[in-house]
Scaffold this active site. Structure first.
Site, PDB file in Angstrom:
ATOM      1  N   SER A 182       0.798  -1.224   0.000  1.00  0.00           N
ATOM      2  CA  SER A 182       0.000   0.000   0.000  1.00  0.00           C
ATOM      3  C   SER A 182       0.833   1.277   0.000  1.00  0.00           C
ATOM      4  O   SER A 182       0.321   2.347  -0.320  1.00  0.00           O
ATOM      5  CB  SER A 182      -0.940   0.013   1.206  1.00  0.00           C
ATOM      6  N   LYS A 193       0.867   4.242   7.041  1.00  0.00           N
ATOM      7  CA  LYS A 193       0.371   5.126   5.981  1.00  0.00           C
ATOM      8  C   LYS A 193       1.011   6.504   6.144  1.00  0.00           C
ATOM      9  O   LYS A 193       1.760   6.759   7.081  1.00  0.00           O
ATOM     10  CB  LYS A 193      -1.162   5.278   6.061  1.00  0.00           C
TER      11      LYS A 193
END
Length: 250
Positions: free
Chosen positions: A45, A106
């Site tokens: 990701s 993230k």
């Protein structure tokens, strides 16, 4: 030397070894809890910034300490002590709000009070487009997970933090979103691999300040091909030497 003296010396030696081991374990636990925690990248990701097989250090002191700074997240206190807020663009490890047993990594995009939206693949922040420049393509399956060239963009946030993002497929569900308003005490997270990231656009939601574990600092080891660092025989072909000691956020 008598037998009794030999036995006493031997016992003292074993006791000393045990004491050293216990002290080393306590020291390692303190370092992991309060200073630096090793972390391995579990998914794609954050490509192209971070790849599966990257191992990095997370600074635990960057944002202060919460219950999630400690192993198993014991319910010792609420909120954070010696709290500090992340800066926009920081890459952080945090506990998934819906399941704190899971660690996610993230990039912080939205701060409390910000509005965040994606329009036709472009990031909007507080109603203004974030600077976004097409910088070519990457044709390396180890970086993109795709057997074809993938478009790469460079985003530059208002505070000057700059990083690359991937646009694997145009027109995906994450390329056009509603406008998100970040609540007080929370943050909006995005993965750099915009078409393959479970982040605040979807199931992650807004991340409470308390859930932050630490800031990703530096990659200290990287191995490709899904290999384990313990598979030493694969090092000659799978180690990514060019990623050693690189920033974990740029």
């Amino acid at each position: 030397m008598t037998v009794a003296e030999k036995t006493e010396k031997k016992s003292g030696g074993i006791g000393e070894v045990i004491s050293v081991i216990v002290q080393a374990l306590i020291l390692a636990l303190l370092i992991r809890t309060f200073l630096f925690q090793p972390f391995s990248i579990p998914s794609g990701s954050m490509r192209p910034t971070l790849l599966e097989g990257d191992y990095l250090f997370v600074s635990k002191f960057s944002y202060g300490y919460s219950r999630y700074s400690f192993p198993f997240g014991p319910d010792l206190f609420e909120g954070r002590v010696w709290a500090d807020a992340p800066e926009r663009g920081d890459v952080v490890v945090f506990k998934l709000p819906s399941n704190p047993r899971l660690d996610y990594i993230k990039r912080v995009i939205g701060l409390p009070g910000d509005t965040v939206q994606i329009r036709e693949g472009a990031l909007m922040l507080n109603g203004e487009p974030v600077e976004r420049e097409a910088v070519g393509t990457i044709d390396d399956v180890d970086i993109t997970e795709q057997n074809r060239p993938v478009q790469v963009y460079r985003e530059t946030l208002p505070n000057g933090v700059s990083y690359r993002t991937l646009d694997v497929t145009q027109g995906t569900v994450g390329d056009d979103t509603r406008e998100f308003v970040v609540p007080e005490g929370h943050f909006f997270m995005l993965g750099d691999n915009r078409d393959n990231s479970a982040d605040s656009r979807f199931n992650v939601g807004y991340v409470p300040h308390e859930n932050l574990v630490g800031r990703a600092n530096i990659i200290f080891f990287s191995i490709a091909g899904g290999a384990s660092p313990l598979e030493i025989w694969r090092w000659p072909t799978e180690l990514r030497f060019d990623r050693f000691f690189r920033s974990a956020s740029r």
